[in-house]
Write an enzyme that holds these catalytic residues in place. Structure first.
Site, mmCIF file in Angstrom:
data_model
loop_
_atom_site.group_PDB
_atom_site.id
_atom_site.type_symbol
_atom_site.label_atom_id
_atom_site.label_comp_id
_atom_site.label_asym_id
_atom_site.label_seq_id
_atom_site.Cartn_x
_atom_site.Cartn_y
_atom_site.Cartn_z
ATOM 1 C CG HIS A 153 -1.696 -1.245 1.430
ATOM 2 N ND1 HIS A 153 -2.915 -1.518 0.843
ATOM 3 C CD2 HIS A 153 -1.356 -2.347 2.145
ATOM 4 C CE1 HIS A 153 -3.309 -2.732 1.214
ATOM 5 N NE2 HIS A 153 -2.385 -3.262 1.999
ATOM 6 C CE LYS A 280 11.406 18.851 -11.260
ATOM 7 N NZ LYS A 280 10.165 19.148 -11.984
ATOM 8 C CD GLU A 287 8.228 11.557 -15.572
ATOM 9 O OE1 GLU A 287 7.331 12.285 -15.121
ATOM 10 O OE2 GLU A 287 9.322 12.009 -15.951
#
Ligand code: ARG
Length: 447
Positions: A153, A280, A287
């Site tokens: 979870h 960044k 992705e």
């Protein structure tokens, strides 16, 4: 090819709409191998002379060489790879070329080509999967003993090692390989000789043709052989599931390289910056792997839906089998290559993993196991540990520093000895469990 029946040319719009040469040209090596085997069977049946066969064979090999070197001009008006090659052959060698299509249809031809293509590509994918497995095993070897929380979870559960976590993916990829091998084995029968749908009145030696093309045997129902595309669906499913496995790996890595987790640093070569935010460093490869997996699943759906309403046997809808097949193979190959490079180069941040794994809550289950070993039934032990956890949450005193004996007499002073991560991991010795010994043995097995 069908000029006898028609008094009018095909509209150029219909030609554009119906062509498949723009994508099925890549079947050429398989189409040519199939034609040579077919021609040889014609020769052996006395339908071609030795000279005719030789000129067909050398003509086809010449066309193959020209396609490979980019010298062949594909014509949309000739619709597909089969007619482009046959028309060119006849142009080059004359009347013998016009005999090649005896006892054959594009229907058994295209089924043969896509089977040969799928078999070849399944082999390529299996090889590429082995390389990705090797990269994962390499990292698992380095980090067989690097402790990290295991999650359910997405909540911290129990301690594992980074090696154990990565080897979970090696297992999945192994099954992906076996699914591809299995599909490649099942599809490896020759449809040639099935003709358009009902075989031919001219009997060629189907088994000899099959053997020449490396097939294990021949299809046993001509209608099935040219109407079904289950072999493509199986490849597309195996590819989709493999993509889904890699999409989950991507998701793990995306989480792991966030500041919040900080378990991994991807190399600069495998990340991108932001055009606006100077700080960044983005995990785009992960992705895109996750995103492109949507295409893989979409391609499987595309084929399944295209086939589902078709009456037997061949319907032109089946031409739509190839774009999803080619796209899925190309996409997965790219995914495998780039992920192999990225995984091999990534750095595991051992200290961050260790810090996260030092959360004593990860050993709450071990504390319950300790109580069980003292004779407490597990359900009761679970409750007693739950009480200790509640106390820790309420007071802010870490679980391993609580006076457990104050919670229940079942605890003795020795209970706190459970909170030793190394010992806890070492105790997990059952097959498949993450003791460092076990993980190292698994690394050796995979190597
Ligand atoms: N380009 C066609 C395909 O990919 C080849 C088979 C054509 N057969 C036919 N009966 N029109 O399906």
């Amino acid at each position: 090819m069908w000029k006898g029946r028609f008094a009018q040319d095909t509209s150029s719009l219909v030609q554009q709409f119906g062509e498949s040469i723009s994508y099925d040209w890549r079947l050429f090596p398989h189409d040519i191998a199939g034609s040579i085997a077919h021609a040889r069977a014609q020769k052996n049946a006395g339908l071609l002379t030795e000279e005719e066969f030789n000129s067909i064979e050398s003509g086809l090999l010449g066309i193959k060489a020209d396609i490979e070197t980019g010298k062949f001009e594909f014509k949309t008006s000739l619709e597909d790879i089969h007619m482009n090659i046959e028309a060119e052959l006849t142009k080059r060698i004359g009347p013998a070329g016009a005999k090649l299509h005896t006892a054959r249809s594009r229907n058994d031809q295209v089924a043969t080509d896509t089977r040969l293509y799928s078999r070849h590509e399944a082999g390529e994918l299996i090889g590429a999967l082995s390389l990705l497995q090797a990269a994962l095993v390499g990292q698992a070897e380095k980090h067989a003993a690097t402790v990290v929380p295991g999650y359910t979870h997405l909540q911290r559960g129990q301690p594992v090692t980074v090696g154990h976590h990565l080897l979970a993916y090696v297992e999945m990829l192994e099954r992906d390989k076996s699914r591809l091998a299995d599909a490649a084995k099942r599809l490896n029968v020759s449809p040639l000789g099935s003709g358009a749908l009902a075989g031919s009145t001219i009997n060629l030696d189907r088994r000899a043709i099959a053997a020449e093309l490396g097939f294990d045997g021949v299809t046993t129902n001509s209608m099935d052989a040219i109407a079904d595309r289950d072999y493509i669906a199986e490849i597309l499913f195996a590819v989709s599931l493999c993509g889904i496995h890699l999409s989950r790996l991507s998701e793990d890595l995306i989480l792991w390289c966030s500041a919040e987790f900080g378990f991994v640093t991807l190399s600069a070569a495998h990340t991108t910056g932001s055009s606006l935010m100077p700080q960044k460093k983005n995990p785009d490869v992960c992705e895109l792997t996750r995103g492109k997996t949507g295409r893989l699943v979409g391609n499987l759906m595309n084929l399944l839906v295209a086939v589902k309403g078709l009456p037997l046997t061949y319907n032109r809808d089946l031409q739509e089998d190839k774009p999803p097949l080619f796209d899925s193979i190309d996409t997965l190959k790219m995914i495998l290559a780039v992920n192999t490079e990225m995984i091999a180069a990534m750095e595991i941040r051992t200290e961050r993993c260790k810090a996260a794994a030092s959360d004593p809550m990860l050993l709450a289950t071990d504390l319950a196991d300790w109580l069980v070993k003292q004779g407490v039934p597990f359900r009761h032990a679970h409750e007693l540990v739950g009480k200790a956890v509640a106390e820790s949450v309420k007071t802010g005193v870490p679980l391993d520093q609580l006076d457990l004996t104050a919670i229940d007499p079942a605890y003795t002073a020795d209970a706190n000895s459970v909170f030793n991560l190394e010992r806890a991991l070492a105790a997990r010795t059952n097959p498949g469990a993450p003791s460092v010994e076990n993980v190292k043995a698994q690394v050796e097995r995979w190597k």
